[in-house]
Scaffold this active site. Structure first.
Site, PDB file in Angstrom:
ATOM      1  NE  ARG A  51     -32.012  -0.845  19.075  1.00  0.00           N
ATOM      2  CZ  ARG A  51     -32.424   0.107  19.922  1.00  0.00           C
ATOM      3  NH1 ARG A  51     -31.569   0.662  20.759  1.00  0.00           N
ATOM      4  NH2 ARG A  51     -33.679   0.507  19.909  1.00  0.00           N
ATOM      5  CE1 TYR A 102     -10.160  -7.020   6.348  1.00  0.00           C
ATOM      6  CE2 TYR A 102     -11.516  -5.168   7.029  1.00  0.00           C
ATOM      7  CZ  TYR A 102     -11.382  -6.374   6.364  1.00  0.00           C
ATOM      8  OH  TYR A 102     -12.448  -6.910   5.723  1.00  0.00           O
ATOM      9  CG  ASP A 173      -7.776  -5.939  13.929  1.00  0.00           C
ATOM     10  OD1 ASP A 173      -7.859  -7.151  14.216  1.00  0.00           O
ATOM     11  OD2 ASP A 173      -8.405  -5.419  12.989  1.00  0.00           O
ATOM     12  CE  LYS A 198     -12.134 -11.713   8.164  1.00  0.00           C
ATOM     13  NZ  LYS A 198     -11.421 -10.455   8.328  1.00  0.00           N
TER      14      LYS A 198
HETATM   15  C1  LIG Z   1     -11.785  -9.122   8.399  1.00  0.00           C
HETATM   16  C2  LIG Z   1     -11.060  -8.175   9.263  1.00  0.00           C
HETATM   17  C3  LIG Z   1     -11.711  -7.066   9.821  1.00  0.00           C
HETATM   18  C4  LIG Z   1     -13.167  -6.753   9.523  1.00  0.00           C
HETATM   19  O1  LIG Z   1     -14.018  -7.716  10.048  1.00  0.00           O
HETATM   20  P1  LIG Z   1     -15.438  -8.148   9.384  1.00  0.00           P
HETATM   21  O2  LIG Z   1     -15.902  -9.194  10.311  1.00  0.00           O
HETATM   22  O3  LIG Z   1     -15.158  -8.605   8.004  1.00  0.00           O
HETATM   23  O4  LIG Z   1     -16.307  -6.933   9.393  1.00  0.00           O
HETATM   24  C5  LIG Z   1     -10.977  -6.239  10.657  1.00  0.00           C
HETATM   25  N1  LIG Z   1      -9.673  -6.466  10.909  1.00  0.00           N
HETATM   26  C6  LIG Z   1      -9.010  -7.509  10.377  1.00  0.00           C
HETATM   27  C7  LIG Z   1      -7.565  -7.708  10.696  1.00  0.00           C
HETATM   28  C8  LIG Z   1      -9.684  -8.393   9.541  1.00  0.00           C
HETATM   29  O5  LIG Z   1      -9.008  -9.427   9.005  1.00  0.00           O
END
Ligand SMILES: *Cc1c(COP(=O)(O)O)cnc(C)c1O
Length: 359
Positions: A51, A102, A173, A198
């Site tokens: 962990r 998001y 982000d 993504k």
């Molecule tokens: C998908 C996404 C998230 C969340 O990520 P996960 O891997 O699905 O938990 C956060 N911010 C943005 C801009 C996203 O497209």
């Protein structure tokens, strides 16, 4: 705004993704790191327990850290990474965040606010003065640019400066732009968030998240939370993400070229009321005349897949207001496009014939 690749020192993103996160060039070493499955390590070293650390995480973190020019930490998902950042905010402190961002991030903020943990101020990130004003007494300025799914672009350097002047930590982000096109730490941000699920992993087969910072005390605080709360990535998922990130620069270049061409053509289509494209990246949105037309479109293609998420090699799209939590300010007829790396003529033909079929 997208940053200029040549503005920073060190190898370009295209080289970084290929070169790093590999074993030494020693005879008989594999070129790629193995998936290390270990819950525990022989005592006395830096790893100790599964962990706390894992060599496969470290290989991925090495590549991502270099791409964003900071130090990276991988998490179980993008949302686990988001939560880890919001957990840094003190009790009752103020978080400034985009009204369009998001949905999971907005949901976490709403949950924390409902429980009195934080106070949220939602802003229009295109209004730089208003955002800076909202930062008064704030602990955290959360930014997303381009925004999901409105495709708004924030002036990141100006907002980072304004946020810092107010004493706030500035978080970006960077999931939509990727470090190939935008490096928020170079623009003044303190922390970068990624949904690795993504573009970074890029093949619609992994859920993973990451945080990147240059500040050692922030890095330690995040690492402590990962160790303590346990939102750790799986070694295999991290290995898949490392495998995927090797082609990040190529994929983003191709997907962006496809998006630019599609947007040019979509702007001339009579069924479309509005095309939203930030001018870079491979995410775009089109607005059709209402929910019915948008739904019909997402069911009328053979190549474009009606699916949520984004950043995969394949072109996907969805009507965003099909999600109950999507703000009313997003048009009912808005379809978000994640443009893939297929031949642009093929994805255009598929989309165009579906658009032409709408009454
Ligand atoms: C998908 C996404 C998230 C969340 O990520 P996960 O891997 O699905 O938990 C956060 N911010 C943005 C801009 C996203 O497209």
């Amino acid at each position: 705004m997208a940053s200029d690749d040549s503005a920073t020192s060190g190898p370009s993103a295209a080289t970084t993704v290929v070169r790093f996160g590999r074993p030494d060039h020693t005879t008989d070493n594999p070129l790629n790191p193995p998936v290390v499955l270990a819950s525990t390590y022989v005592a006395g070293g830096e790893r100790e327990y599964g962990r706390y650390a894992n060599p496969t995480w470290q290989a991925f973190e090495d590549v991502l850290g270099r791409l964003e020019s900071g130090r990276a930490l991988a998490f179980a998902s993008g949302m686990a990474a988001v939560h880890t950042v919001l957990d840094l905010v003190g009790h009752g402190e103020i978080v400034v965040a985009p009204r369009h961002c998001y949905l999971g991030t907005l949901a976490q903020l709403a949950d924390l606010e409902q429980r009195g943990r934080v106070r949220a101020r939602l802003v229009d990130v295109t209004d730089t003065n208003a955002v800076v004003k909202a930062c008064e007494d704030a602990a955290l300025l959360w930014l997303e640019s381009p925004t999901n799914p409105a495709m708004e672009v924030a002036d990141l350097p100006a907002l980072a400066e304004g946020g810092h002047a107010a004493g706030a930590t500035v978080v970006v982000d960077n999931t939509f732009a990727t470090p190939v096109l935008q490096r928020p730490l170079d623009m003044g941000a303190d922390l970068v968030v990624h949904s690795v699920s993504k573009y970074l992993a890029g093949h619609s087969d992994v859920v993973l998240g990451a945080l990147v910072t240059r500040d050692d005390s922030t890095y330690d605080a995040l690492d402590t939370r990962r160790r303590t709360f346990g939102a750790i990535p799986g070694p295999f998922e991290t290995w898949l993400a490392l495998r995927g990130i090797r082609t990040l620069a190529l994929r983003v270049e191709r997907a962006q070229a496809n998006a630019t061409e599609l947007v040019r053509r979509l702007e001339k289509h009579p069924s479309i009321e509005e095309v939203r494209y930030p001018g870079f990246g491979a995410m775009a949105a089109i607005v059709l005349r209402g929910a019915d037309q948008a739904e019909a479109l997402t069911h009328a293609t053979s190549m474009w897949v009606n699916a949520t998420s984004l950043g995969g090699v394949e072109s996907t799209f969805e009507r965003r207001r099909r999600w109950a939590g999507e703000p009313d300010s997003i048009p009912e007829g808005l379809v978000r496009l994640s443009v893939g790396i297929e031949d642009v003529e093929d994805i255009w033909r598929d989309l165009e014939s579906a658009l032409d079929s709408l009454s």
